[in-house]
Scaffold this active site. Structure first.
Site, mmCIF file in Angstrom:
data_model
loop_
_atom_site.group_PDB
_atom_site.id
_atom_site.type_symbol
_atom_site.label_atom_id
_atom_site.label_comp_id
_atom_site.label_asym_id
_atom_site.label_seq_id
_atom_site.Cartn_x
_atom_site.Cartn_y
_atom_site.Cartn_z
ATOM 1 N N GLU A 40 -8.567 29.768 25.301
ATOM 2 C CA GLU A 40 -7.124 30.128 25.359
ATOM 3 C C GLU A 40 -6.569 30.745 24.066
ATOM 4 O O GLU A 40 -5.957 31.994 24.286
ATOM 5 C CB GLU A 40 -6.690 28.789 25.646
ATOM 6 C CG GLU A 40 -7.016 28.384 26.958
ATOM 7 C CD GLU A 40 -7.908 27.419 26.832
ATOM 8 O OE1 GLU A 40 -8.663 27.373 25.755
ATOM 9 O OE2 GLU A 40 -7.301 25.467 26.747
ATOM 10 N N ASP A 74 -9.466 25.143 27.826
ATOM 11 C CA ASP A 74 -9.749 23.484 28.493
ATOM 12 C C ASP A 74 -9.679 22.716 29.613
ATOM 13 O O ASP A 74 -9.805 22.976 30.137
ATOM 14 C CB ASP A 74 -8.311 22.880 27.237
ATOM 15 C CG ASP A 74 -7.875 23.717 26.316
ATOM 16 O OD1 ASP A 74 -8.469 23.227 25.660
ATOM 17 O OD2 ASP A 74 -6.675 23.183 26.073
ATOM 18 N N ASP A 112 -8.687 20.333 30.779
ATOM 19 C CA ASP A 112 -7.865 18.950 31.523
ATOM 20 C C ASP A 112 -7.530 20.078 33.009
ATOM 21 O O ASP A 112 -7.838 21.346 33.288
ATOM 22 C CB ASP A 112 -6.378 18.671 30.811
ATOM 23 C CG ASP A 112 -5.707 20.394 29.625
ATOM 24 O OD1 ASP A 112 -6.300 21.884 30.190
ATOM 25 O OD2 ASP A 112 -4.851 19.894 29.131
ATOM 26 N N GLU A 137 -4.290 22.059 33.151
ATOM 27 C CA GLU A 137 -3.782 23.632 32.302
ATOM 28 C C GLU A 137 -5.098 24.084 32.288
ATOM 29 O O GLU A 137 -4.311 25.629 33.125
ATOM 30 C CB GLU A 137 -2.748 22.761 31.458
ATOM 31 C CG GLU A 137 -1.408 24.358 31.405
ATOM 32 C CD GLU A 137 -0.466 23.906 32.406
ATOM 33 O OE1 GLU A 137 -0.417 24.369 33.345
ATOM 34 O OE2 GLU A 137 -0.264 22.454 33.265
ATOM 35 N N TYR A 142 -11.197 16.556 21.660
ATOM 36 C CA TYR A 142 -10.523 17.733 22.539
ATOM 37 C C TYR A 142 -8.749 16.600 22.460
ATOM 38 O O TYR A 142 -9.573 15.611 22.318
ATOM 39 C CB TYR A 142 -10.222 17.576 24.504
ATOM 40 C CG TYR A 142 -9.023 18.713 25.121
ATOM 41 C CD1 TYR A 142 -9.085 19.730 24.245
ATOM 42 C CD2 TYR A 142 -9.072 17.965 26.671
ATOM 43 C CE1 TYR A 142 -8.204 20.391 25.161
ATOM 44 C CE2 TYR A 142 -8.206 18.755 26.855
ATOM 45 C CZ TYR A 142 -7.634 19.817 25.899
ATOM 46 O OH TYR A 142 -6.165 20.172 27.082
ATOM 47 N N ARG A 150 -6.499 16.174 24.432
ATOM 48 C CA ARG A 150 -5.168 16.033 24.853
ATOM 49 C C ARG A 150 -6.167 14.802 26.325
ATOM 50 O O ARG A 150 -7.281 15.362 27.368
ATOM 51 C CB ARG A 150 -5.151 16.867 26.688
ATOM 52 C CG ARG A 150 -4.066 17.097 25.289
ATOM 53 C CD ARG A 150 -3.523 18.975 26.146
ATOM 54 N NE ARG A 150 -2.077 19.705 25.948
ATOM 55 C CZ ARG A 150 -2.143 20.862 25.177
ATOM 56 N NH1 ARG A 150 -3.993 21.400 25.021
ATOM 57 N NH2 ARG A 150 -1.590 21.234 24.188
ATOM 58 N N HIS A 156 -13.136 12.996 28.859
ATOM 59 C CA HIS A 156 -14.026 11.513 29.577
ATOM 60 C C HIS A 156 -14.218 11.493 28.010
ATOM 61 O O HIS A 156 -14.942 10.060 28.096
ATOM 62 C CB HIS A 156 -15.377 12.052 30.083
ATOM 63 C CG HIS A 156 -15.850 13.339 28.978
ATOM 64 N ND1 HIS A 156 -15.790 14.323 28.697
ATOM 65 C CD2 HIS A 156 -16.898 12.891 27.639
ATOM 66 C CE1 HIS A 156 -16.616 14.857 27.731
ATOM 67 N NE2 HIS A 156 -17.553 14.267 27.531
#
Length: 988
Positions: free
Chosen positions: A11, A96, A98, A100, A326, A328, A373
């Site tokens: 990203e 990422d 997630d 998104e 990460y 989030r 996780h």
């Protein structure tokens, strides 16, 4: 950038640079810079598709098919990715992990249409080991997660595009409703309503300073808890109306007043205190689990004073540069590698005695946890200490990393242990009966995990816990003590505390509203929209928010209901897990139970579309009225909120009104305060006297742009009121006050512009002589002189201050005009309005100064416009430091410029262009000075109107420019002049 046969897309550029360094040759790592496409705005839908997608960018009649477009700002990125893909034989999507990130990966596939194998890389930290492991364990894009993200995006579009127009019509233009932002705003408004309705109650008790007869060097404090067998009332015994609760009345709780408390204190000064009971019990405090997104935001807010937006920005940088995992995540789980690294760090820094007996693993208890996780922790198999990174990381990132490092280590450390002692004492209070006192304290014997949390040093020095500030001497039952001082102590019940960003995040998570990864953007949105503003760290709703929430609660109660919003999140989770489809779920939400999956009778409901279509008449006046009491009400008008008294009328028969100060918080607007505002001429003119020249009445008034004076001349009898002459008006000087303004000062203002004098001036070019008139006046940019000749040409010069308008002589004016317009240099700097101490981050002295555009806070390097809700005279030092820290953390704003287009031209074309460019240089040079002056003038206009809360489009229309130019001007002012744009309060 190294080239190779494998293309990796992430990203962000920072992430690409880091991963590219780990992968080396054979890999090309590029960044998509977030999403490369999004739902189309209605204006972006081509004419051929308007019928299907024109309203939402979504075809609600064909399975909610979305219409995606690649934005203009992403076309170059897509072109670069396509070019790189032509030379690749494999495509790795490393976005990422997630929903998104999964959606970004899916959009990349849909847009680039690769003809080579596509593999999805997943990792939760950016380290060489994690990246290599992810290459060996690739998977396909998860369609269920993509479906959940797409459903959420369409849901938010339907919600906003259906409800926002209702707000535009009934509250004000430019407003918006959002699935989660509206619910978060309602939480803050409801808390303020509780504070407005709260009635404070006073209650008293007695404090005794006691010493033991055997050890008079050790004193401690005990508080009276009962008198003559009746428990004393505490804050918990009173309700929001200031009355004792019914349960407390039944328990015969005693509420004593100040007089009785003083009598009891006086009678106890010579009394003997006897130990009635001594209790001791072991104390144990366990460490908290490692950070999730939510708990990290809460801790950063409470301990570091960082906003959710600043916290997530710092965490994003830490993650992308390989310092933390990460950021989030809903999980508190630690991998085996992380547990080993944490225990290694504990041993290295504090010794084996501080390790827990065995490794600790924590279980995620948050309902619906689904993202990532592992918890947020330092990255890698060996944790770098904050000291190792002290010279590497910016201040805000270092503070956040330290917090994460401490929390992770603490999770593998031993519990803090000690002993808590509670002593019960009695004393004879004479005619009042027997008084019972109590004191308790905790001694930390082994700090355990507190050692790493930064609290140990304080506890060790004081020999006590953070929660209890009493250290008790050794005592036994029957021991006698005497008092060195006994005094009455008064208290007031307090209304529920306003939300801070940290407590709002905690509440949103507890109610399962939204996702922790979105909390920062939710809070930023409601602040940017003008629904909420900050006072210190507290979140305060604006009066506009009261109106918006009132409309939604009255007409769309389901869509701001906390349980309904949480159920929507559960539905999205079900879609992510493949247990439901987005199409069926959206059908049920938008059309109701009549379409889509079968619903039980209990589950039947009207969909959003039908509810909006069946919406009856809404009384806009009622929606925009907030009752204060006794005939006082706040009205949310087109130009902002104002106070109105419906019980009293002005001379024209209208309710008397008052402007509400920006610094007045909603719960501070009591009936008494409202009456003061109404009576202090905030709602009507104050007559100063008669004008000797015209016989008209001179009044001082308050308008939407501030106080001004008006000369009202009587119209001849029989004149239509609409055709009566408009009064002459003039704004007050900054140094003048409406309350103290005199008739003489008002007449001076009304006499402006003042003619300073006339003289003959020779035109140097033509040799002709003409008469020139010089006048002095006050304008939107301050006091100035104006010179106008017979030929109609004019010139201006600024004056040093407003008083000079009436004192400047013709000779002084001529001297000013004899100087070049910009040749006098800057004026002498004004002294600071207030001075604070040195900034804790920069170490530089912090002051409040008055600049061309108003008050601002500065340490000489960083400037922050003083927000409207703060007063320069009363803002606290802590708030000043915090506002500067937030501005510093934001960094300079990026100016948007035109991207360079990659074009191929022939040599002849290039030569021709160069020739034209050379010829144009002289023209550009001659026009540059006039262009710079025009640009400076335009930016002044933009800033002034933006300060009044005007929307970008309205500013552009007012000054005859374009919205893009206005936006660029505001970004320039933000980056170069420390400007901070207030929330938009009106638009047209």
């Amino acid at each position: 950038m190294a080239t190779g046969s494998k293309l990796v897309i992430v990203e962000s550029p920072a992430k690409a640079k880091k991963i590219g360094g780990y992968l080396g040759n054979g890999y090309t790592v590029l960044a998509s810079v977030g999403h490369i496409r999004d739902l189309a705005q209605p204006s972006q839908v081509p004419a051929s598709q308007k019928q299907r997608f024109g309203k939402f960018g979504v075809d609600v009649n064909d399975g909610f098919a979305p219409y995606y477009v690649v934005g203009n700002d992403k076309k170059r990125t897509v072109s670069e990715l396509r070019s790189a893909l032509k030379n690749a034989d494999e495509l790795y999507l490393a976005t990422d992990e997630d929903r998104e990130g999964e959606a970004i990966a899916w959009h990349l596939v849909q847009t680039l249409k690769p003809k080579v194998p596509v593999k999805r890389m997943v990792f939760h930290e950016i380290t060489p080991e994690a990246i290599r492991a992810s290459l060996d364990n690739t998977r396909q894009v998860d369609d269920h997660m993509v479906d959940a993200q797409e459903t959420r995006r369409i849901l938010d579009r339907l919600y906003g595009y259906e409800l926002s127009p209702v707000l535009w019509r009934k509250v004000g233009p430019g407003l918006s409703a959002g699935r989660v932002q509206s619910v978060a705003t309602r939480l803050i408004v409801e808390r303020e309503r509780e504070r407005m309705a709260f009635v404070r109650a006073s209650y008293w008790d007695v404090i005794a300073q006691l010493v033991s007869k055997s050890d008079e060097n050790t004193a401690f404090e005990a508080r009276m808890v009962a008198l003559n067998g009746r428990r004393l009332a505490a804050s918990k015994d009173f309700d929001e109306s200031g009355q004792l609760r019914e349960a407390s009345r039944k328990d015969n709780v005693l509420a004593i007043d100040e007089s009785m408390a003083n009598d009891v204190a006086e009678s106890l000064k010579q009394a003997q205190f006897r130990v009635a009971k001594m209790e001791t019990k072991p104390y144990r405090r366990r460490p908290a689990p490692p950070f999730t997104t939510s708990t990290m935001q809460q801790a950063a807010g409470n301990r570091l004073g960082m906003s959710s937006r600043a916290t997530m920005r710092a965490a994003q940088s830490l993650y992308e540069n390989g310092y933390i995992t990460y950021m989030r995540t809903d999980s508190v789980t630690l991998s085996h590698e992380a547990i080993a690294a944490a225990r290694e760090s504990v041993t290295q820094h504090f010794g084996n005695q501080y390790l827990s007996e065995k490794p600790k693993q924590y279980a995620t208890k948050t309902a619906g946890a689904q993202e990532a996780h592992e918890c947020i922790r330092p990255a890698g198999s060996h944790f770098r200490s904050p000291d190792e990174l002290a010279t590497t990381l910016p201040a805000d990132q270092l503070k956040l990393y330290t917090l994460i490092w401490r929390r992770t280590l603490a999770s593998q450390m031993a519990d803090a242990t000690g002993e808590t002692a509670t002593v019960h004492l009695t004393a004879d209070a004479g005619t009042q009966g027997e008084a019972e006192f109590q004191a308790s304290g905790t001694v930390i014997e082994f700090p355990g995990f507190l050692r790493v949390m930064g609290d140990h040093e304080k506890h060790a020095a004081e020999g006590k816990s953070k929660q209890n500030d009493v250290s008790l001497p050794p005592m036994q039952q029957g021991d006698e003590l005497h008092a060195t001082d006994v005094a009455a102590d008064g208290h007031e019940t307090q209304p529920p505390a306003r939300y801070t960003e940290a407590s709002l995040v905690k509440t949103l998570e507890a109610k399962e509203i939204g996702r922790p990864s979105t909390y920062a953007s939710i809070i930023s949105t409601i602040i940017d929209r003008g629904y909420v503003y900050e006072r210190g760290r507290a979140l305060v709703p604006s009066w506009l928010a009261f109106a918006v929430v009132k409309l939604l609660e009255t007409n769309f109660p389901k869509y701001v209901d906390y349980e309904f919003t949480a159920d929507m999140e559960h539905g999205l989770d079900e879609i992510a897990h493949g247990k439901e489809t987005g199409q069926d779920w959206l059908t049920h939400f938008y059309f109701g139970s009549g379409k889509g999956t079968a619903q039980s009778a209990e589950d039947a409901h009207i969909g959003l579309q039908q509810q909006v279509a069946q919406l009856g008449d809404i009384d806009a006046r009622e929606i925009n009225t907030i009752e204060i009491g006794d005939g006082l009400q706040v009205r949310v008008g087109r130009y902002g909120p104002y106070l109105e008294d419906v019980n009293t009328k002005d001379a024209e028969g209208n309710p008397r009104r008052a402007t509400l100060p920006d610094t007045l918080l909603p719960d501070e607007l009591t009936v008494t305060k409202g009456r003061e505002l109404i009576e202090s001429n905030a709602g009507g003119p104050r007559v100063l006297g008669k004008d000797p020249a015209t016989g008209g009445t001179v009044e001082v008034r308050n308008g939407r742009f501030g106080p001004y004076v008006a000369l009202v001349e009587e119209a001849p009898e029989g004149t239509d009121a609409k055709k009566a002459p408009r009064p002459k008006m003039a704004s007050l000087f900054k140094s003048m006050s409406p309350e103290t303004l005199t008739l003489e000062q008002a007449l001076q203002l009304l006499s402006l512009p003042r003619e300073v004098g006339t003289y003959d001036e020779v035109n140097e070019k033509t040799g002709e002589t003409q008469q020139v008139v010089i006048t002095a006046s006050n304008g939107r940019y301050g006091p100035y002189l104006s010179k106008k000749g017979a030929d109609g040409k004019s010139d201006t010069r600024s004056l040093e201050n407003e008083d000079a308008i009436f004192t400047v002589t013709l000779k002084q004016a001529q001297d000013l005009f004899a100087q070049p317009k910009y040749g006098r240099g800057r004026r002498a700097a004004k002294p600071p309005i207030r001075e604070f101490g040195n900034d804790p981050e920069s170490g530089k002295p912090v002051t409040i100064k008055e600049g061309f555009y108003g008050m601002y806070i500065t340490d000489g390097t960083t400037n922050r416009t003083l927000p409207k809700q703060y007063d320069a005279k009363t803002i606290s030092e802590e708030d000043a430091f915090r506002l500067l820290a937030e501005k510093r953390a934001q960094g300079p704003s990026k100016r948007r410029g035109r991207g360079r287009r990659a074009t191929s031209k022939t040599k002849s074309t290039a030569k021709s262009t160069k020739s034209k460019s050379t010829k144009a240089k002289s023209t550009k040079k001659s026009a540059k000075s006039s262009t710079d002056a025009a640009r400076t003038k335009r930016r002044k206009q933009v800033r002034e109107l933006a300060d009044q809360g005007w929307a970008t489009s309205r500013i552009a229309k007012e000054i005859g420019s374009t919205p893009a130019t206005v936006k660029a001007d505001i970004e320039y002012l933000t980056a170069n002049e420390g400007y901070e744009r207030p929330a938009i309060v009106r638009a047209k």
